[in-house]
Design an enzyme around this catalytic site. Structure first.
Site, PDB file in Angstrom:
ATOM      1  N   TYR A  90       1.056  10.888  -3.354  1.00 36.27           N
ATOM      2  CA  TYR A  90       1.088  11.389  -4.730  1.00 36.27           C
ATOM      3  C   TYR A  90       0.896  12.902  -4.800  1.00 36.27           C
ATOM      4  O   TYR A  90       0.253  13.419  -5.711  1.00 36.27           O
ATOM      5  CB  TYR A  90       0.048  10.656  -5.598  1.00 36.27           C
ATOM      6  CG  TYR A  90       0.193   9.167  -5.507  1.00 36.27           C
ATOM      7  CD1 TYR A  90       1.267   8.517  -6.118  1.00 36.27           C
ATOM      8  CD2 TYR A  90      -0.705   8.407  -4.765  1.00 36.27           C
ATOM      9  CE1 TYR A  90       1.431   7.153  -5.989  1.00 36.27           C
ATOM     10  CE2 TYR A  90      -0.543   7.040  -4.632  1.00 36.27           C
ATOM     11  CZ  TYR A  90       0.533   6.415  -5.251  1.00 36.27           C
ATOM     12  OH  TYR A  90       0.698   5.076  -5.114  1.00 36.27           O
TER      13      TYR A  90
ATOM     14  N   PRO B 197       0.809  -1.224   0.000  1.00 37.19           N
ATOM     15  CA  PRO B 197       0.000   0.000   0.000  1.00 37.19           C
ATOM     16  C   PRO B 197       0.839   1.269   0.000  1.00 37.19           C
ATOM     17  O   PRO B 197       1.897   1.335   0.628  1.00 37.19           O
ATOM     18  CB  PRO B 197      -0.770  -0.103   1.326  1.00 37.19           C
ATOM     19  CG  PRO B 197       0.136  -0.892   2.219  1.00 37.19           C
ATOM     20  CD  PRO B 197       0.888  -1.839   1.322  1.00 37.19           C
ATOM     21  N   GLY B 198       0.377   2.259  -0.753  1.00 35.52           N
ATOM     22  CA  GLY B 198       0.976   3.583  -0.696  1.00 35.52           C
ATOM     23  C   GLY B 198      -0.028   4.519  -0.041  1.00 35.52           C
ATOM     24  O   GLY B 198       0.085   4.891   1.126  1.00 35.52           O
TER      25      GLY B 198
ATOM     26  N   CYS C 256       0.171  30.442 -14.090  1.00 32.35           N
ATOM     27  CA  CYS C 256      -0.412  31.075 -15.268  1.00 32.35           C
ATOM     28  C   CYS C 256      -0.941  30.023 -16.229  1.00 32.35           C
ATOM     29  O   CYS C 256      -0.377  29.765 -17.303  1.00 32.35           O
ATOM     30  CB  CYS C 256       0.595  32.005 -15.922  1.00 32.35           C
ATOM     31  SG  CYS C 256       0.827  33.452 -14.890  1.00 32.35           S
ATOM     32  N   GLU C 257      -1.985  29.397 -15.791  1.00 28.70           N
ATOM     33  CA  GLU C 257      -2.660  28.319 -16.484  1.00 28.70           C
ATOM     34  C   GLU C 257      -3.793  27.928 -15.523  1.00 28.70           C
ATOM     35  O   GLU C 257      -3.681  28.172 -14.328  1.00 28.70           O
ATOM     36  CB  GLU C 257      -1.704  27.131 -16.656  1.00 28.70           C
ATOM     37  CG  GLU C 257      -2.192  26.136 -17.635  1.00 28.70           C
ATOM     38  CD  GLU C 257      -1.059  25.254 -18.172  1.00 28.70           C
ATOM     39  OE1 GLU C 257      -1.386  24.154 -18.568  1.00 28.70           O
ATOM     40  OE2 GLU C 257       0.114  25.661 -18.189  1.00 28.70           O
TER      41      GLU C 257
HETATM   42  C1  LIG Z   1       1.555   2.514  -7.149  1.00 26.12           C
HETATM   43  C2  LIG Z   1       1.677   1.113  -6.775  1.00 26.12           C
HETATM   44  C3  LIG Z   1       1.235   0.664  -5.519  1.00 26.12           C
HETATM   45  C4  LIG Z   1       0.570   1.559  -4.510  1.00 26.12           C
HETATM   46  O1  LIG Z   1      -0.742   1.877  -4.844  1.00 26.12           O
HETATM   47  P1  LIG Z   1      -1.658   2.706  -3.839  1.00 26.12           P
HETATM   48  O2  LIG Z   1      -2.928   2.922  -4.563  1.00 26.12           O
HETATM   49  O3  LIG Z   1      -0.967   3.983  -3.522  1.00 26.12           O
HETATM   50  O4  LIG Z   1      -1.828   1.892  -2.610  1.00 26.12           O
HETATM   51  C5  LIG Z   1       1.440  -0.659  -5.218  1.00 26.12           C
HETATM   52  N1  LIG Z   1       2.022  -1.508  -6.099  1.00 26.12           N
HETATM   53  C6  LIG Z   1       2.442  -1.107  -7.307  1.00 26.12           C
HETATM   54  C7  LIG Z   1       3.082  -2.083  -8.230  1.00 26.12           C
HETATM   55  C8  LIG Z   1       2.283   0.204  -7.690  1.00 26.12           C
HETATM   56  O5  LIG Z   1       2.690   0.587  -8.911  1.00 26.12           O
END
Ligand SMILES: *Cc1c(COP(=O)(O)O)cnc(C)c1O
Length: 409
Positions: A356, A260-261, A328-329
């Site tokens: 992100y 997870p990110g 400026c956009e």
């Molecule tokens: C970007 C990515 C993630 C993380 O995704 P999230 O939606 O931020 O949890 C995990 N695995 C891979 C391979 C990714 O490219």
């Protein structure tokens, strides 16, 4: 973090500024590991691309996580954060064999997502165990730009090509130690995710030497009070049970991996910007902040609706504002949003700014990228300085036209 703490960060470090609350990262990590508490071997590999500050990587590693990386440079950042190579998985897409070889030399787990590189790597390094990324052809969320598991997605090796994978494995003598999928962001329907998991289990049966099954990520986090989110607890309950059954059948305790990110860092992040100008037109009231899509591109790129609060006047009467930037956009953060009355000089707080956001920031309009602050145990720790003019010009090479041409400049 409360409003006063956020305001104190803006006072101390100026605006705009990114702030990350370590306690929220920790509680999300605990929530995930608790949901999968019934799995004997669980590994969380944090997706570095969401937020790649070295201090954040260090902190998340201290919680127990490894790292999921997509470039040689992210692997190097992980190593710089003190994460051992064995706890780093490299899941690139479309990179050269050369880059994969460099990462393999560093000792990270390689994850390959196309047949061509699989064959080339297997021929050269049959001893190096490799994970393969499968495309189960299941749509995770509604947005085709962030959903990467559908049929014409560029990610992963199609499940219809398993026989081809097996031929390569037999011919090269390479060892496949993991099976992986990542269906993309925003899992809304757990049944769909479990369906994709079934495909992964079926695939796993074709390989005898597995150590782990990696279910990727894509957990949806809420962007406002009543927004939907992935029910992690239910997913944990149902997938754990299914995973444990599979391990029995497979005859070995495999490791269940997630990467997870967003889930770990999105809600931990706040972006604070100062209101430069209130501009009243005949139809709209604009609040213009000292930032733009150069610093936070998600609203313009994905249509993300980041909740915005006026932390300088939280109890004020609500009015409708379009919050825009100074680029400026067109750089709209929010259209006709109800926000408590804004005056010039107020600080607006954008929520869900952990994932992100900074990692997608740029120098467009020749603005400096903002500083990053980690709020940890009641203290504001600077983890990245604001850029300065030198950062804008340090890699530029100024031509002396007199020496190379006939013009004099
Ligand atoms: C970007 C990515 C993630 C993380 O995704 P999230 O939606 O931020 O949890 C995990 N695995 C891979 C391979 C990714 O490219």
């Amino acid at each position: 973090m409360n409003r006063n703490e956020l305001l104190s960060v803006a006072n101390q470090f100026g605006s705009p500024v990114y702030v990350y609350d370590s306690a929220k990262i920790k509680s999300q990590y605990t929530r995930l590991t608790t949901a999968f508490g019934k799995v004997k071997n669980l590994k969380i590999n944090y997706a570095v691309k969401a937020l790649s500050n070295i201090s954040v990587l260090k902190y998340i590693h201290h919680l127990g996580a490894g790292l999921d990386t997509v470039s040689l440079q992210e692997v190097q950042l992980g190593l710089a954060a003190g994460v051992p190579a064995e706890q780093i998985i490299f899941t690139p897409n479309g990179v050269s064999l050369g880059e994969i070889e460099e990462v393999a030399k560093l000792g990270a787990q390689i994850n390959i997502d196309n047949l061509s590189i699989l064959e080339q790597f297997g021929n050269k390094y049959p001893e190096t165990p490799v994970c393969i990324r499968i495309n189960p052809h299941v749509m995770a969320g509604g947005n085709a730009n962030i959903s990467v598991g559908h049929i014409d997605s560029k990610f992963g090796i199609s499940i219809h090509q398993i026989p081809h994978i097996q031929r390569i494995v037999t011919n090269t003598g390479m060892r496949i130690n993991g099976i992986h999928m990542h269906t993309g962001s925003d899992i809304l329907d757990i049944d769909v995710f479990l369906h994709a998991s079934e495909i992964l289990f079926e695939t796993a049966q074709h390989f005898d030497n597995l150590e782990f099954i990696d279910f990727g990520s894509g957990f949806k986090v809420p962007y406002s009070e009543n927004d939907i989110e992935t029910n992690i607890e239910e997913l944990g309950e149902r997938l754990s049970e299914r995973f444990n059954r599979f391990c029995k059948k497979y005859g070995r305790d495999l490791t269940l991996t997630f990467e997870p990110g967003k889930f770990l860092v999105s809600q931990a992040g706040y972006f604070l910007a100062n209101v430069n100008v209130i501009k009243q037109t005949t139809s709209t009231v604009f609040a213009q902040v000292d930032s733009g899509f150069n610093h936070l591109i998600r609203p313009m790129l994905y249509g993300s609706q980041h909740h915005i609060e006026n932390i300088s006047n939280p109890e004020g009467r609500e009015r409708f504002y379009s919050v825009v930037g100074y680029i400026c956009e067109t750089d709209t953060f929010a259209n006709n949003r109800r926000i408590s009355e804004i005056k010039e000089g107020d600080i607006l707080c954008f929520q869900n700014a952990g994932a992100y956001c900074f990692t997608m920031a740029s120098n467009y309009n020749s603005r400096f990228r903002p500083p990053e602050v980690l709020w940890h145990e009641g203290e504001a720790l600077l983890i990245r300085k604001r850029e300065d003019f030198n950062n804008l010009i340090e890699n530029q090479v100024v031509v002396d036209f007199k020496k190379v041409s006939t013009i004099e400049i």
